[in-house]
Design an enzyme around this catalytic site. Sequence first.
Site, PDB file in Angstrom:
ATOM      1  N   ASN A   1       0.797  -1.256   0.117  1.00 40.95           N
ATOM      2  CA  ASN A   1      -0.135  -0.083  -0.024  1.00 40.95           C
ATOM      3  C   ASN A   1       0.712   1.187   0.000  1.00 40.95           C
ATOM      4  OD1 ASN A   1       0.371   0.944   2.772  1.00 40.95           O
ATOM      5  ND2 ASN A   1      -0.698  -0.951   3.524  1.00 40.95           N
TER       6      ASN A   1
ATOM      7  N   ASN B   1      -7.748  -7.764   9.922  1.00 39.57           N
ATOM      8  CA  ASN B   1      -7.936  -8.282   8.561  1.00 39.57           C
ATOM      9  C   ASN B   1      -7.848  -9.923   8.598  1.00 39.57           C
ATOM     10  OD1 ASN B   1      -5.586  -5.927   7.654  1.00 39.57           O
ATOM     11  ND2 ASN B   1      -7.509  -5.807   6.833  1.00 39.57           N
TER      12      ASN B   1
ATOM     13  N   ARG C   1       0.357 -11.417   2.211  1.00 39.03           N
ATOM     14  CA  ARG C   1      -0.267 -11.831   3.535  1.00 39.03           C
ATOM     15  C   ARG C   1      -1.044 -13.189   3.695  1.00 39.03           C
ATOM     16  NH1 ARG C   1      -3.180  -6.637   6.262  1.00 39.03           N
ATOM     17  NH2 ARG C   1      -3.122  -8.422   8.155  1.00 39.03           N
TER      18      ARG C   1
ATOM     19  N   ARG D   1      -8.641  -3.960  -2.109  1.00 38.87           N
ATOM     20  CA  ARG D   1      -8.368  -5.271  -1.606  1.00 38.87           C
ATOM     21  C   ARG D   1      -9.625  -6.330  -1.825  1.00 38.87           C
ATOM     22  NH1 ARG D   1      -4.032  -5.111   1.799  1.00 38.87           N
ATOM     23  NH2 ARG D   1      -2.521  -3.470   1.314  1.00 38.87           N
TER      24      ARG D   1
ATOM     25  N   HIS E   1      -8.208   0.351   2.347  1.00 38.63           N
ATOM     26  CA  HIS E   1      -9.337  -0.478   3.316  1.00 38.63           C
ATOM     27  C   HIS E   1     -10.448   0.395   3.682  1.00 38.63           C
ATOM     28  CE1 HIS E   1      -6.472  -3.762   4.731  1.00 38.63           C
ATOM     29  NE2 HIS E   1      -7.040  -4.476   3.817  1.00 38.63           N
TER      30      HIS E   1
ATOM     31  N   CYS F   1      -7.169  -1.161  12.876  1.00 36.06           N
ATOM     32  CA  CYS F   1      -6.497  -2.092  12.075  1.00 36.06           C
ATOM     33  C   CYS F   1      -5.817  -3.075  13.242  1.00 36.06           C
ATOM     34  CB  CYS F   1      -5.261  -1.617  11.220  1.00 36.06           C
ATOM     35  SG  CYS F   1      -5.729  -0.535  10.032  1.00 36.06           S
TER      36      CYS F   1
ATOM     37  N   ASN G   1     -24.569  32.307 -39.673  1.00 37.88           N
ATOM     38  CA  ASN G   1     -24.537  33.608 -40.318  1.00 37.88           C
ATOM     39  C   ASN G   1     -23.256  34.182 -40.572  1.00 37.88           C
ATOM     40  OD1 ASN G   1     -26.500  35.861 -41.113  1.00 37.88           O
ATOM     41  ND2 ASN G   1     -25.157  36.909 -39.759  1.00 37.88           N
TER      42      ASN G   1
ATOM     43  N   ASP H   1     -27.136  42.458 -35.682  1.00 40.21           N
ATOM     44  CA  ASP H   1     -26.834  43.190 -36.984  1.00 40.21           C
ATOM     45  C   ASP H   1     -27.242  42.852 -38.373  1.00 40.21           C
ATOM     46  OD1 ASP H   1     -24.981  41.380 -37.060  1.00 40.21           O
ATOM     47  OD2 ASP H   1     -23.082  42.553 -36.598  1.00 40.21           O
TER      48      ASP H   1
ATOM     49  N   MET I   1     -16.932  24.832 -33.606  1.00 40.28           N
ATOM     50  CA  MET I   1     -17.215  23.970 -32.669  1.00 40.28           C
ATOM     51  C   MET I   1     -18.541  23.584 -32.536  1.00 40.28           C
ATOM     52  SD  MET I   1     -16.096  23.516 -28.663  1.00 40.28           S
ATOM     53  CE  MET I   1     -17.246  24.907 -27.881  1.00 40.28           C
TER      54      MET I   1
ATOM     55  N   HIS J   1     -21.301  24.208 -34.655  1.00 39.25           N
ATOM     56  CA  HIS J   1     -22.090  23.763 -35.717  1.00 39.25           C
ATOM     57  C   HIS J   1     -21.340  21.902 -36.100  1.00 39.25           C
ATOM     58  CE1 HIS J   1     -22.641  28.025 -36.490  1.00 39.25           C
ATOM     59  NE2 HIS J   1     -23.803  27.325 -36.798  1.00 39.25           N
TER      60      HIS J   1
HETATM   61  N1  ARG Z   1       0.219  -3.273   5.799  1.00 42.09           N
HETATM   62  C1  ARG Z   1      -0.968  -3.834   5.881  1.00 42.09           C
HETATM   63  C2  ARG Z   1      -1.891  -4.083   4.681  1.00 42.09           C
HETATM   64  O1  ARG Z   1      -1.443  -3.312   3.616  1.00 42.09           O
HETATM   65  C3  ARG Z   1      -1.864  -2.831   6.728  1.00 42.09           C
HETATM   66  C4  ARG Z   1      -3.164  -3.429   7.009  1.00 42.09           C
HETATM   67  C5  ARG Z   1      -4.158  -2.479   7.780  1.00 42.09           C
HETATM   68  N2  ARG Z   1      -5.250  -3.109   8.133  1.00 42.09           N
HETATM   69  C6  ARG Z   1      -6.397  -2.364   7.998  1.00 42.09           C
HETATM   70  N3  ARG Z   1      -7.481  -3.036   8.397  1.00 42.09           N
HETATM   71  N4  ARG Z   1      -6.486  -1.368   7.251  1.00 42.09           N
HETATM   72  O2  ARG Z   1      -2.392  -5.004   4.409  1.00 42.09           O
END
Ligand code: ARG
Length: 717
Positions: free
Chosen positions: A35, A84, A103, A152, A181, A277, A536, A615, A648, A650
């Site tokens: 991110n 997460n 992850r 994500r 997120h 988070c 015209n 005119d 433009m 027309h």
């Molecule tokens: N480095 C983690 C990722 O990019 C950070 C996660 C943060 N978590 C959250 N719930 N926003 O996944």
Amino acid sequence: MTETMANKATSIDTTDTTRILMCAPHHYDVDYVINPWMEGNIHRSSRDQAETQWQKLHDVLKEYAVIELIEPKPGWPDMVFTANAGLILGDRVVLSRFFHEERQGEEPHFQKWFEDNGYTVYVLPKGLPFEGAGDALFDRGGGWLWAGYGFRSELDSHPYLAKWLDVEVLSLHLVDSRFYHLDTCFCPLQGGYLLYYPGAFDAYSNRLIEMRVPADKRIAIDEVDAVNFACNTVNIDRTVVMNKATESLKQRLDELGFTVIETPLTEFLKAGGAAKCLTLKMSEPRSIETQTSTVQSRVIHLEGHLLDSGLVNRALDTIVSGGGSFQVLSFDLGKQRQDSSVAEVKVIAPDVTVMDDIMGQLIDLGAASLPREAQPAELEPVVQNGVAPDDFYVTTIYPTEVLIGDRWIKVKGQRMDGAIALSQTDSGPVASCKLLRDLEIGESVVVGSRGIHTIRELASLKSKKADEFSFMGAGVSSERRVELVVEQIAWDLRRIRDRGGKVVVTAGPVVIHTGGSEHLKQLIRGGYVHALLGGNAIAVHDIEQAMLGTSLGMDMKRGVSVHGGHRHHLKAINTVRRHGSIAKTVEAGELTSGVMYECVKNNVPFSLAGSIRDDGPLPDTKMDLIEAQADYARLVEGADLILMLSTMLHSIGVGNMTPSGVKMVCVDINPAVVTKLSDRGSVESTGVVTDVGLFLSLLVHQLSKLTGQYAPVDVLN
Ligand code: ARG
């Protein structure tokens, strides 16, 4: 770990006690970049500092909630972000499926923990990313779930959440990669409040939020607070725990009865996370009301030179920028260059309005429903003359068919910006493109996006058939390409003339000011122009120049303004008015040269549409614009090529009334005008950014080369 063990028997909680899952940062670090916050931060966070900050958060939260811990695993540095792990409701949990490989290894550890603690674990199909409570938050007022997508989590996962958790899901489209997120920019608070950063969402999502959360409950924050992760807040009752907030935000929250606790989490910000988070709520003191998801999906079929023409890219972009997501189900490229390719794409949208919007645009690109999925077009009656039903399908320049009953019917009179009207005749239903103002009570109009498809194949095939139009492909030419384009246009003009085709010219007064009339005259005399459209002004300036040698008072030969010259255009108008028309002025021998003169002499019909100046106007100018439009349409009919010279309005007018298959060349010194016209997405339109006088002189010169003659006068026959 001990806390977890101790609480094991009661870990599934449906009471009001807040229970939170956390994971100590013993293995936390920034090891990779997934991110924008992680960029430039690899191994830049201090483990000690992280431990201290995490412990402090833990201790603060412990005052308000029961904290459980999952054992951190080496090699999974982001496991600290337990939000997460999954999304919990009661004793059910939807396990996360991480978008990034980095992850994905956390999944089994979280799964095991959930299973060991008695949860029923729901596992999404492979390849369908969803990042748990990081992207899904229960509203604290209504009974629904807000779910994010765009970075994500995949929109397609939302119907699963609705089904498994028995909850209404409202999908929100995230559009700012810093807020990848949902919990980085959105936080439902106790009492139905919502703390959020509107800039992180697209227009559709903002509308949805505003529809569901009353204005006095919405706490929209500024970017300063957003980038400090103020929305990444843990809310327990009236307490909000966050990294940091501005004084003004703290004051607003305070006024609403919330106690703000700031606890620095700067080490975790380096990985793109903060308070929320680092936690996973395991209890949701809320009542569940409905159990629907408004997420829609449809499968479309694309056929043609999908790669060459860039159609696939455009289609997928259209889906995503329209607020949807997609899955390519199949893509058959064909074997040879000349083979066309076929793709089936599943389109997913958060609700039916967004779906219709996206489908409307996809239809314009030539997408069709799968034959087995095609549904008849939806029709609504016209209830007021000249007004279409709200949701009417807006037509394009491309040949269109509509499915009426079980028959595809070709739409007549194809043009852009119309509605498809259906009327019943003895030989069955007839569909035609109609302007809004021409709709009549008794007709039905096609609405929505079902049972409609446009035919784009021909155009893309044609452009690929040979290289003959290779630089006529839609695009705007820069100066250095002007000469090449001119060569091509000259070639086309020549061939169209020789086979008895039709070329229409729209021209603005600039053609005269830039000294282009000399060349335009030659084109007319040479038989290359079969209708002239303008306002015209072009006629007045042309006639002024022919009679008095000036254009709006400027001496065209010397390029200086002439004493008393500003009256010249009035004198020109007056002379024509005396004779009753341009043709009669020519007949009377008072107008003996110029563009209008050549039109009269060579029987080239012209139409002059309107003037706002008081005119004039010339007697030939049509001041009733609806009449003028009809006149234009009549002259445009059957055109093979339209040359648009520095006007433009027309040109746009003409562009809209022209079906696909007609080549358009738009010349203007202003790139914006050229782009605007090429934007209709037709492969047959070419933009040339240059001085129109210069363009015409090059064109005439090139045409004379094609005829093998180089003398400047009368060489074009
Ligand atoms: N480095 C983690 C990722 O990019 C950070 C996660 C943060 N978590 C959250 N719930 N926003 O996944």
